[in-house]
Design an enzyme around this catalytic site. Structure first.
Site, PDB file in Angstrom:
ATOM      1  N   SER A  84       0.781  -1.240   0.000  1.00  0.00           N
ATOM      2  CA  SER A  84       0.000   0.000   0.000  1.00  0.00           C
ATOM      3  C   SER A  84       0.815   1.294   0.000  1.00  0.00           C
ATOM      4  CB  SER A  84      -0.941  -0.004   1.208  1.00  0.00           C
ATOM      5  OG  SER A  84      -0.185   0.103   2.409  1.00  0.00           O
ATOM      6  N   THR A 133      -8.550   2.673  -4.286  1.00  0.00           N
ATOM      7  CA  THR A 133      -8.053   3.971  -3.847  1.00  0.00           C
ATOM      8  C   THR A 133      -8.420   5.062  -4.852  1.00  0.00           C
ATOM      9  OG1 THR A 133      -5.987   5.220  -3.604  1.00  0.00           O
ATOM     10  CG2 THR A 133      -5.845   3.232  -4.889  1.00  0.00           C
ATOM     11  N   ASP A 134      -8.434   6.311  -4.389  1.00  0.00           N
ATOM     12  CA  ASP A 134      -8.648   7.426  -5.327  1.00  0.00           C
ATOM     13  C   ASP A 134      -7.427   7.626  -6.235  1.00  0.00           C
ATOM     14  OD1 ASP A 134      -6.881   8.514  -3.435  1.00  0.00           O
ATOM     15  OD2 ASP A 134      -8.173  10.196  -2.889  1.00  0.00           O
ATOM     16  N   GLU A 135      -6.279   7.023  -5.855  1.00  0.00           N
ATOM     17  CA  GLU A 135      -5.044   7.277  -6.606  1.00  0.00           C
ATOM     18  C   GLU A 135      -5.091   6.696  -8.018  1.00  0.00           C
ATOM     19  OE1 GLU A 135      -1.418   6.893  -4.380  1.00  0.00           O
ATOM     20  OE2 GLU A 135      -2.443   7.312  -2.498  1.00  0.00           O
ATOM     21  N   TYR A 159       2.390   1.801  -7.462  1.00  0.00           N
ATOM     22  CA  TYR A 159       1.307   1.400  -6.546  1.00  0.00           C
ATOM     23  C   TYR A 159      -0.061   1.607  -7.203  1.00  0.00           C
ATOM     24  CZ  TYR A 159      -2.286   2.097  -2.963  1.00  0.00           C
ATOM     25  OH  TYR A 159      -3.456   2.058  -2.252  1.00  0.00           O
ATOM     26  N   LYS A 163      -3.009  -1.076  -8.337  1.00  0.00           N
ATOM     27  CA  LYS A 163      -4.388  -1.052  -7.827  1.00  0.00           C
ATOM     28  C   LYS A 163      -5.369  -0.907  -8.997  1.00  0.00           C
ATOM     29  CE  LYS A 163      -5.706  -1.027  -4.082  1.00  0.00           C
ATOM     30  NZ  LYS A 163      -6.061  -2.145  -3.151  1.00  0.00           N
ATOM     31  N   LYS A 198       3.720   6.225   6.641  1.00  0.00           N
ATOM     32  CA  LYS A 198       2.843   7.151   5.933  1.00  0.00           C
ATOM     33  C   LYS A 198       2.909   8.523   6.623  1.00  0.00           C
ATOM     34  CE  LYS A 198       1.202   3.717   3.336  1.00  0.00           C
ATOM     35  NZ  LYS A 198       0.085   2.867   3.597  1.00  0.00           N
ATOM     36  N   TYR A 216       8.008  16.504   1.424  1.00  0.00           N
ATOM     37  CA  TYR A 216       8.476  16.352   0.042  1.00  0.00           C
ATOM     38  C   TYR A 216       8.176  17.617  -0.768  1.00  0.00           C
ATOM     39  CZ  TYR A 216       8.391  11.248   0.993  1.00  0.00           C
ATOM     40  OH  TYR A 216       8.575   9.991   1.501  1.00  0.00           O
ATOM     41  N   ASN A 258      -0.222  19.037   2.342  1.00  0.00           N
ATOM     42  CA  ASN A 258       0.634  18.280   3.268  1.00  0.00           C
ATOM     43  C   ASN A 258       1.271  19.162   4.340  1.00  0.00           C
ATOM     44  OD1 ASN A 258       0.102  15.998   1.785  1.00  0.00           O
ATOM     45  ND2 ASN A 258       1.971  16.107   0.576  1.00  0.00           N
TER      46      ASN A 258
HETATM   47  P1  NAD Z   1      -1.522  -1.892   5.043  1.00  0.00           P
HETATM   48  O1  NAD Z   1      -0.289  -1.840   4.208  1.00  0.00           O
HETATM   49  O2  NAD Z   1      -1.528  -1.265   6.388  1.00  0.00           O
HETATM   50  O3  NAD Z   1      -1.973  -3.414   5.265  1.00  0.00           O
HETATM   51  C1  NAD Z   1      -1.978  -4.360   4.233  1.00  0.00           C
HETATM   52  C2  NAD Z   1      -2.213  -5.725   4.856  1.00  0.00           C
HETATM   53  O4  NAD Z   1      -2.235  -6.687   3.796  1.00  0.00           O
HETATM   54  C3  NAD Z   1      -1.121  -6.150   5.841  1.00  0.00           C
HETATM   55  O5  NAD Z   1      -1.703  -6.704   6.991  1.00  0.00           O
HETATM   56  C4  NAD Z   1      -0.345  -7.198   5.060  1.00  0.00           C
HETATM   57  O6  NAD Z   1       0.257  -8.175   5.897  1.00  0.00           O
HETATM   58  C5  NAD Z   1      -1.430  -7.784   4.182  1.00  0.00           C
HETATM   59  N1  NAD Z   1      -0.889  -8.401   2.957  1.00  0.00           N
HETATM   60  C6  NAD Z   1       0.013  -7.863   2.097  1.00  0.00           C
HETATM   61  N2  NAD Z   1       0.273  -8.728   1.102  1.00  0.00           N
HETATM   62  C7  NAD Z   1      -0.497  -9.836   1.333  1.00  0.00           C
HETATM   63  C8  NAD Z   1      -0.689 -11.055   0.642  1.00  0.00           C
HETATM   64  N3  NAD Z   1      -0.025 -11.331  -0.487  1.00  0.00           N
HETATM   65  N4  NAD Z   1      -1.567 -11.942   1.144  1.00  0.00           N
HETATM   66  C9  NAD Z   1      -2.254 -11.668   2.296  1.00  0.00           C
HETATM   67  N5  NAD Z   1      -2.096 -10.530   2.989  1.00  0.00           N
HETATM   68  C10 NAD Z   1      -1.232  -9.624   2.515  1.00  0.00           C
HETATM   69  O7  NAD Z   1      -2.657  -1.283   4.109  1.00  0.00           O
HETATM   70  P2  NAD Z   1      -3.901  -0.367   4.517  1.00  0.00           P
HETATM   71  O8  NAD Z   1      -3.452   1.040   4.627  1.00  0.00           O
HETATM   72  O9  NAD Z   1      -4.631  -0.998   5.647  1.00  0.00           O
HETATM   73  O10 NAD Z   1      -4.762  -0.483   3.174  1.00  0.00           O
HETATM   74  C11 NAD Z   1      -5.738  -1.516   3.017  1.00  0.00           C
HETATM   75  C12 NAD Z   1      -6.324  -1.407   1.622  1.00  0.00           C
HETATM   76  O11 NAD Z   1      -6.882  -0.114   1.427  1.00  0.00           O
HETATM   77  C13 NAD Z   1      -5.291  -1.595   0.502  1.00  0.00           C
HETATM   78  O12 NAD Z   1      -5.883  -2.359  -0.526  1.00  0.00           O
HETATM   79  C14 NAD Z   1      -4.998  -0.187   0.023  1.00  0.00           C
HETATM   80  O13 NAD Z   1      -4.630  -0.160  -1.340  1.00  0.00           O
HETATM   81  C15 NAD Z   1      -6.354   0.483   0.263  1.00  0.00           C
HETATM   82  N6  NAD Z   1      -6.278   1.922   0.511  1.00  0.00           N
HETATM   83  C16 NAD Z   1      -5.562   2.415   1.561  1.00  0.00           C
HETATM   84  C17 NAD Z   1      -5.523   3.796   1.793  1.00  0.00           C
HETATM   85  C18 NAD Z   1      -4.780   4.373   2.957  1.00  0.00           C
HETATM   86  O14 NAD Z   1      -4.797   5.613   3.128  1.00  0.00           O
HETATM   87  N7  NAD Z   1      -4.164   3.601   3.836  1.00  0.00           N
HETATM   88  C19 NAD Z   1      -6.199   4.665   0.928  1.00  0.00           C
HETATM   89  C20 NAD Z   1      -6.886   4.118  -0.167  1.00  0.00           C
HETATM   90  C21 NAD Z   1      -6.952   2.759  -0.342  1.00  0.00           C
HETATM   91  P1  TYD Z   2       1.442   8.998   2.077  1.00  0.00           P
HETATM   92  O1  TYD Z   2       1.005   8.996   3.502  1.00  0.00           O
HETATM   93  O2  TYD Z   2       2.627   8.171   1.692  1.00  0.00           O
HETATM   94  O3  TYD Z   2       0.157   8.631   1.208  1.00  0.00           O
HETATM   95  P2  TYD Z   2      -0.070   8.721  -0.408  1.00  0.00           P
HETATM   96  O4  TYD Z   2       1.236   8.857  -1.076  1.00  0.00           O
HETATM   97  O5  TYD Z   2      -0.734   7.417  -0.682  1.00  0.00           O
HETATM   98  O6  TYD Z   2      -0.970   9.911  -0.609  1.00  0.00           O
HETATM   99  O7  TYD Z   2       1.762  10.482   1.658  1.00  0.00           O
HETATM  100  C1  TYD Z   2       0.782  11.514   1.790  1.00  0.00           C
HETATM  101  C2  TYD Z   2       1.373  12.780   1.211  1.00  0.00           C
HETATM  102  O8  TYD Z   2       2.460  13.192   2.060  1.00  0.00           O
HETATM  103  C3  TYD Z   2       1.960  12.581  -0.173  1.00  0.00           C
HETATM  104  O9  TYD Z   2       1.713  13.751  -0.950  1.00  0.00           O
HETATM  105  C4  TYD Z   2       3.453  12.437   0.083  1.00  0.00           C
HETATM  106  C5  TYD Z   2       3.676  13.279   1.318  1.00  0.00           C
HETATM  107  N1  TYD Z   2       4.764  12.832   2.217  1.00  0.00           N
HETATM  108  C6  TYD Z   2       5.752  13.726   2.629  1.00  0.00           C
HETATM  109  O10 TYD Z   2       5.739  14.925   2.261  1.00  0.00           O
HETATM  110  N2  TYD Z   2       6.736  13.271   3.466  1.00  0.00           N
HETATM  111  C7  TYD Z   2       6.809  11.971   3.862  1.00  0.00           C
HETATM  112  O11 TYD Z   2       7.769  11.598   4.597  1.00  0.00           O
HETATM  113  C8  TYD Z   2       5.772  11.069   3.445  1.00  0.00           C
HETATM  114  C9  TYD Z   2       5.783   9.630   3.889  1.00  0.00           C
HETATM  115  C10 TYD Z   2       4.763  11.541   2.629  1.00  0.00           C
END
Ligand code: NAD
Ligand code: TYD
Length: 355
Positions: A84, A133-135, A159, A163, A198, A216, A258
């Site tokens: 992710s 994701t919105d990405e 990434y 997705k 993150k 960044y 950010n």
């Molecule tokens: P995360 O990275 O915290 O957790 C991912 C989990 O998936 C972990 O527990 C990992 O062990 C498990 N995993 C990875 N590869 C695997 C595999 N091959 N088989 C089984 N398990 C596996 O991610 P998150 O932030 O909780 O995101 C969850 C979902 O939401 C993802 O699909 C991500 O793309 C989506 N998403 C996340 C965000 C965000 O802001 N975190 C935003 C939009 C979408």
């Molecule tokens: P991130 O939390 O990695 O989520 P995403 O890239 O999926 O949006 O990053 C959020 C925003 O913050 C993104 O524009 C990148 C920026 N960023 C920094 O400026 N410094 C950092 O150390 C990280 C991890 C992210």
């Protein structure tokens, strides 16, 4: 009855499992490979609870999936498992293709085989919820309207491309085979249990350590921020009432740059845990920009409100306060996730010494 969750030891998945079992007695089968991002400590409060069946395994393992589906016969599946983190995908895209594309394909195929054998009622009631994701929609200019569900795909990072690929597979499995799928596109989640790679958790844990806060580029990139519990309630709403084959945007109504996020985190820490050495914002450092960095994401979430009556409960002010407090109250959790692998990542990404 049961549901199968993939990636339920990660950030959003563990919140989803905890929230689900808080509000329902339906068993959760939780399949997670426990990569660096999967943390069983997130689920410690479920120890001994027979409603939570944790399975350590990979979504790409077809025979394991077949066995789980035939043994537990879940009525629905919620697919969170993924690699992710955008920065990690830039350093090493291979794992993203393996899990997000190949893994999602294996999962779809195993589920399709299981679903095809169900009776007509069970087939109609079954749901495969894909968490996207919105990405996948790419980057917006400042005055562009927010992403709607119909926005064209334009993923820019390894990434988001992985997705997007999985979204297309899910869509095709509905159109070709009739699998009753739901896809949701959410914005940037934040909240407790967020791995400190993150933006928000990294800024909190670095600030508490007196380490630099790496922003960044010019820090003017914009994201929409969604409190993780709101994301979980939205998924429950889509699972319960979403129309198969449809996609739903989920947003927090919080478009924030950010640098502003980092300043808000610093201001909360100044209030809740003042540093005798001075305001935390003194630690902000502008560092090299992320390659291909998307400038702005924004979510138009009117469809889910109109069709399913969902709206986020948290404002950014209330959600970020809860989040910062949680990190202040949980130093043991922070210590537990900072393994050698985490320190290696910081060294690779930020060039900082381990520690
Ligand atoms: P995360 O990275 O915290 O957790 C991912 C989990 O998936 C972990 O527990 C990992 O062990 C498990 N995993 C990875 N590869 C695997 C595999 N091959 N088989 C089984 N398990 C596996 O991610 P998150 O932030 O909780 O995101 C969850 C979902 O939401 C993802 O699909 C991500 O793309 C989506 N998403 C996340 C965000 C965000 O802001 N975190 C935003 C939009 C979408
Ligand atoms: P991130 O939390 O990695 O989520 P995403 O890239 O999926 O949006 O990053 C959020 C925003 O913050 C993104 O524009 C990148 C920026 N960023 C920094 O400026 N410094 C950092 O150390 C990280 C991890 C992210």
């Amino acid at each position: 009855m049961s549901i199968l969750v993939t990636g339920g030891a990660g950030f959003i998945g563990s919140h989803f499992v905890l929230d689900w079992l808080h509000g329902s007695d339906e068993t959760v089968i939780n399949l997670d490979a426990l990569t660096y991002a999967g943390n069983p400590a997130n689920l410690a409060s479920l120890a001994g609870d027979p409603r939570h069946v944790f399975v350590h395994g990979d979504i790409a393992d077809r025979s394991l999936l077949e066995q789980l589906l035939s043994q537990h016969r879940p009525r629905a599946l919620v697919h969170f498992a993924a690699e992710s983190h955008v920065d990690r995908s830039i350093h090493g895209p291979g794992e993203f293709m393996r899990t997000n594309v190949q893994g999602s394909f294996s999962l779809l195929e195993a589920v399709r085989a299981h679903w095809s054998g169900l009776d007509a009622d069970a087939k109609a009631a079954f749901r495969f919820h894909h968490v996207s994701t919105d990405e996948v929609f790419g980057s917006l200019a400042p005055a562009d309207p927010a992403f709607t569900e119909d926005h064209g795909y334009a993923p820019n990072s390894p990434y988001s491309a992985s997705k997007a690929a999985s979204d297309h597979l899910v869509r095709a499995w509905h159109h070709t085979y009739g699998l009753p799928v739901l896809t949701s596109h959410c914005s940037n989640n934040y909240g407790p249990l967020h791995f400190p790679e993150k933006l928000i958790p990294l800024m909190i844990v670095n600030a508490l350590d007196g380490k630099p806060l790496p922003v960044y580029g010019d820090g003017q990139q914009i994201r929409d921020w969604l409190y993780v519990a709101d994301h979980c309630s939205a998924i429950r709403a889509v699972l319960a009432g979403g129309r198969p084959g449809q996609t739903y945007n989920i947003g927090g109504c919080n478009e924030i740059a950010n640098l502003e996020i980092v300043h808000q985190v610093c201001a909360l820490l100044d209030e809740l845990r003042p540093d005798p050495l001075g305001p935390y914002a003194r630690l902000i450092r502008f560092v090299a920009d992320r390659p291909g960095h998307d400038r702005r994401y924004a979510i138009d979430a009117r469809k889910i409100e109109r069709e399913l009556g969902w709206r986020p409960a948290e404002t950014f002010a209330s959600g970020i306060r809860k989040t910062v407090r949680w990190y202040l109250d949980n130093p043991d959790w922070i210590a537990s996730v900072r393994s050698g692998a985490y320190r290696d990542w910081l060294g690779k990404q930020y060039g900082t010494p381990a520690g």
